[in-house]
Scaffold this active site. Structure first.
Site: not given
Ligand code: AMP
Length: 273
Positions: A27-28, A30, A33-34, A146-147, A182
Site C-alpha cells: 500500500m506504499g 515504503l 520492511g517493504h 508482520k501480517d 509499519s
Molecule cells: P502494506 O503496505 O502494509 O500492505 O505491506 C505490504 C507488505 O509488506 C505486506 O506483505 C506486509 O506484511 C509487508 N510488511 C509490512 N511491514 C513489514 C515489516 N516490518 N517487515 C516485513 N514485512 C513487512
C-alpha cells in the site's frame, strides 16, 4: 522502470516478459520492511513487479483510509533504486466496479483476531490480492510475516483456488529500537513511539519465558498483558501455524500475536516461535 496505471497496461507488460516474475503487493509509504520483500524478489526472479495501491475495501468505515500516508514520488525512487522493473499504481476506479463478484474470507479463520476486530477486512484483502495475482501472474509473490494472519489467509486462498503461484513468507523487519516497521508508525508522536516499544518488549519477554522452559500459553499471555497494561490492548493470542489457539507452546509451530492501540494508532506485531 515502467509506471503502469491500468490493468490493461499491466497485462500487456506481463505478456511481454519471459523468465520468472516476482511480485510484491504493497500500500506504499515504503519502508525497509517493504524493501526487504522487494530485494528478495529482485535477487530471486528475472523480473520484479511492485504494486502500490491503498485498497479501500480492506479499510472499515471510520478507519484511516483517507489519511493513510501516500508518498508516491519517494516510493518510485525506492523501487527504481532497488531494481524494480515495473510499478503498478492504479486508481481505485481502475480496480473496482460497482456490485462486484465478491470473495469472502473463511467464516472462522477470517473472523478471529484481526478479522474479529476488523470484520470484513480480510474480505477486502483477499479481493484485491486475488485481482493483483491474476493481473501479474507471478511465479512468486512476497508477503511479510508482520501480517501473519493475512499471510495465512492468502496461502489458504492460493491453495483453495488452485492458483499457480508460490507465496514467499518474509521475516519482520524492525527499527533499531525493536519496533516493527509499519507505514502507520508515522502517526506516532515521540512519546507514543516510546510507549509503542512495550509491544516488542512483551514479545521479547514471551520468547525469554519460552527459552526458560515455560510452555503454558495462559501464563505467557498473562505476563505479556502486564507489560502491555499502559496500552489499549485488543488481543494477545498464541496460535499454531493453522491459527488455532493453543494451550502449550510447540517450538517451530507457534505464533504469538499482539494488537494494541497507542493513542489513536492501532499497531500489530508478532513473533514466530
Ligand atoms: P502494506 O503496505 O502494509 O500492505 O505491506 C505490504 C507488505 O509488506 C505486506 O506483505 C506486509 O506484511 C509487508 N510488511 C509490512 N511491514 C513489514 C515489516 N516490518 N517487515 C516485513 N514485512 C513487512
Amino acid at each position: 522502470m515502467k509506471i503502469l496505471r491500468t490493468p490493461k497496461e499491466l497485462q500487456e507488460y506481463r505478456k511481454s516478459l519471459s523468465g520468472s516474475v516476482g511480485f510484491v503487493p504493497t500500500m506504499g509509504a515504503l519502508h525497509k520492511g517493504h524493501l526487504s520483500l522487494i530485494e528478495k524478489s529482485v535477487a530471486r526472479n528475472d523480473h520484479t513487479i511492485v504494486s502500490i495501491f491503498v485498497n479501500p475495501t480492506q479499510f472499515l468505515p471510520g478507519e484511516d483510509f483517507e489519511k493513510y500516508p501516500r508518498r508516491y514520488e519517494a516510493d518510485k525512487k525506492i523501487c527504481k533504486l532497488a531494481g524494480v522493473e515495473a510499478l503498478f499504481m492504479p486508481e481505485v476506479s481502475a480496480i473496482y466496479e460497482k456490485d462486484e463478484v465478491l470473495l469472502k474470507a473463511p467464516h472462522q479463520k477470517g473472523y478471529i483476531l484481526e478479522g474479529h476486530f476488523r470484520p470484513g477486512h480480510f474480505d477486502g484483502v483477499l479481493q484485491v490480492v486475488n485481482k493483483l495475482l491474476h493481473l501479474t501472474k507471478p511465479d512468486r509473490a512476497y508477503f511479510g510475516k508482520k501480517d501473519a494472519q493475512q499471510l495465512y489467509l492468502i496461502q489458504k486462498m492460493v491453495r483453495e483456488l488452485f492458483m499457480d503461484v508460490q507465496i514467499v513468507p518474509c521475516d519482520i523487519v524492525r527499527d533499531e529500537d525493536g519496533l516493527a516497521l509499519s507505514s502507520r508508525n508515522v502517526y506516532l508522536s515521540p512519546q507514543e513511539r516510546q510507549r509503542a516499544l512495550l509491544i516488542p518488549k512483551s514479545l521479547k519477554r514471551a520468547a525469554k519465558l519460552i527459552q526458560s522452559g515455560i510452555t503454558d500459553t495462559s501464563m505467557i499471555k498473562e505476563e505479556m498483558l502486564q507489560i502491555l497494561r499502559p496500552l489499549k490492548v485488543e488481543y494477545v493470542e498464541i496460535v499454531n501455524k493453522d491459527f488455532d489457539a493453543i494451550s502449550k507452546i510447540e517450538i517451530g509451530d507457534s505464533i504469538i500475536l499482539v494488537a494494541a492501540y497507542v493513542g489513536q494508532t492501532r499497531l500489530i506485531d508478532n513473533i514466530w516461535i
